[in-house]
Design a protein around this motif. Structure first.
Motif, PDB file in Angstrom:
ATOM      1  N   PRO A  98       0.832  -1.206   0.000  1.00 20.35           N
ATOM      2  CA  PRO A  98       0.000   0.000   0.000  1.00 20.35           C
ATOM      3  C   PRO A  98       0.865   1.254   0.000  1.00 20.35           C
ATOM      4  CG  PRO A  98       0.159  -0.847   2.226  1.00 20.35           C
ATOM      5  CD  PRO A  98       0.932  -1.794   1.345  1.00 20.35           C
ATOM      6  N   THR A 102       0.108   7.553   2.284  1.00 19.22           N
ATOM      7  CA  THR A 102      -1.331   7.544   2.551  1.00 19.22           C
ATOM      8  C   THR A 102      -1.640   6.832   3.861  1.00 19.22           C
ATOM      9  OG1 THR A 102      -1.750   7.557   0.177  1.00 19.22           O
ATOM     10  CG2 THR A 102      -3.581   6.935   1.590  1.00 19.22           C
ATOM     11  N   SER A 103      -0.994   5.704   4.115  1.00 21.06           N
ATOM     12  CA  SER A 103      -1.286   4.969   5.353  1.00 21.06           C
ATOM     13  C   SER A 103      -0.895   5.794   6.577  1.00 21.06           C
ATOM     14  CB  SER A 103      -0.592   3.607   5.373  1.00 21.06           C
ATOM     15  OG  SER A 103       0.792   3.721   5.584  1.00 21.06           O
ATOM     16  N   ALA A 132      -3.336  11.442  -0.244  1.00 22.95           N
ATOM     17  CA  ALA A 132      -3.686  10.359  -1.171  1.00 22.95           C
ATOM     18  C   ALA A 132      -3.729  10.875  -2.606  1.00 22.95           C
ATOM     19  CB  ALA A 132      -5.021   9.739  -0.779  1.00 22.95           C
ATOM     20  N   GLY A 145      -5.039   3.861  -7.756  1.00 21.50           N
ATOM     21  CA  GLY A 145      -6.141   3.893  -6.796  1.00 21.50           C
ATOM     22  C   GLY A 145      -6.111   2.763  -5.786  1.00 21.50           C
ATOM     23  N   TRP A 146      -5.675   1.577  -6.204  1.00 21.16           N
ATOM     24  CA  TRP A 146      -5.619   0.437  -5.278  1.00 21.16           C
ATOM     25  C   TRP A 146      -4.566   0.651  -4.193  1.00 21.16           C
ATOM     26  CZ3 TRP A 146      -9.690  -2.332  -5.149  1.00 21.16           C
ATOM     27  CH2 TRP A 146     -10.419  -2.569  -6.305  1.00 21.16           C
ATOM     28  N   ILE A 148      -3.625   3.532  -3.000  1.00 28.10           N
ATOM     29  CA  ILE A 148      -4.157   4.556  -2.113  1.00 28.10           C
ATOM     30  C   ILE A 148      -5.200   3.951  -1.182  1.00 28.10           C
ATOM     31  CG2 ILE A 148      -5.443   6.730  -2.055  1.00 28.10           C
ATOM     32  CD1 ILE A 148      -2.481   6.766  -3.179  1.00 28.10           C
ATOM     33  N   LEU A 149      -6.096   3.152  -1.740  1.00 23.84           N
ATOM     34  CA  LEU A 149      -7.130   2.505  -0.926  1.00 23.84           C
ATOM     35  C   LEU A 149      -6.490   1.580   0.111  1.00 23.84           C
ATOM     36  CD1 LEU A 149     -10.112   1.968  -0.347  1.00 23.84           C
ATOM     37  CD2 LEU A 149     -10.030   0.173  -2.088  1.00 23.84           C
ATOM     38  N   ALA A 152      -4.942   3.736   2.887  1.00 23.00           N
ATOM     39  CA  ALA A 152      -5.957   4.308   3.777  1.00 23.00           C
ATOM     40  C   ALA A 152      -6.509   3.244   4.725  1.00 23.00           C
ATOM     41  CB  ALA A 152      -7.086   4.937   2.957  1.00 23.00           C
ATOM     42  N   LEU A 153      -6.817   2.069   4.200  1.00 25.44           N
ATOM     43  CA  LEU A 153      -7.363   0.999   5.042  1.00 25.44           C
ATOM     44  C   LEU A 153      -6.345   0.506   6.067  1.00 25.44           C
ATOM     45  CD1 LEU A 153      -9.411  -1.048   2.418  1.00 25.44           C
ATOM     46  CD2 LEU A 153     -10.271   0.492   4.201  1.00 25.44           C
TER      47      LEU A 153
END
Length: 190
Positions: A98, A102-103, A132, A145-146, A148-149, A152-153
């Motif tokens: 990831p 962003t994380s 992000a 996008g993956w 970033i997602l 974030a998760l």
């Protein structure tokens, strides 16, 4: 149906040609600025979390923040090396998934929201969303996008493992009397 297919094929071809054009110096400067601001902004939510914890004298919050940050960093790097996803711009160093920036940003934002409420969380999530965005829109296109997602998760999950809402008072004592009887109540909030 055939006309629609030909039209869509023409649009996709034009989109592909547009994507292959070189970027203007102004566009490169804008994307560089977006990326650089994102590089620094990733630290803002966690730094503000630390300042808030210290200002409130929240010892439990300090330990929850410490565990959240440590878990987030460990989980992010373990996932990066275990998955070893290539970067969208073609570099072979992998480690795109990831997104670490962003994380880290979402970990700090979710800590503020979970511990102190949405009054603190909304501005922090706005900063995290910008971070992000900067990972996708920056000059190097380091993530998709993956990534970033996933970042974030990972950040949010690491916070929710350890963080509880802040309560200044954990004990509530009440007393009632009437008709010759007395009642004492003790409530512990956790």
């Amino acid at each position: 149906m055939m006309k629609y297919s030909i039209f869509m094929l023409l649009l996709l071809s034009l989109w592909e040609i547009k994507g292959q054009q070189t970027e203007s110096p102004k566009e490169i400067a804008t994307e560089t600025t977006i990326e650089k601001v994102g590089d620094y902004a990733q630290f803002v939510p966690t730094a503000f979390s630390l300042v808030t914890v210290l200002a409130k004298g929240d010892k439990q919050g300090f330990w929850q923040l410490s565990k959240s940050v440590g878990t987030n960093l460990a989980a992010t790097w373990i996932l990066k090396y275990a998955i070893n996803k290539p970067r969208p711009e073609g570099r072979l160093d992998g480690h795109a998934f990831p997104s670490g920036h962003t994380s880290f940003a979402f970990q700090g934002a979710s800590f503020l929201q979970r511990r102190y409420g949405w009054k603190y969380g909304i501005p922090a999530y706005a900063v995290a969303a910008y971070v992000a965005y900067s990972r996708i829109e920056g000059v190097n296109d380091r993530h998709d996008g993956w990534d970033i997602l996933g970042g974030a998760l990972t950040g949010i999950a690491s916070t929710y493992l350890f963080t509880t809402p802040y309560m200044k008072e954990h004990f509530d004592v009440s007393f009632q009397s009437g008709d010759g009887s007395y009642a004492l109540g003790v409530v512990y909030k956790f």
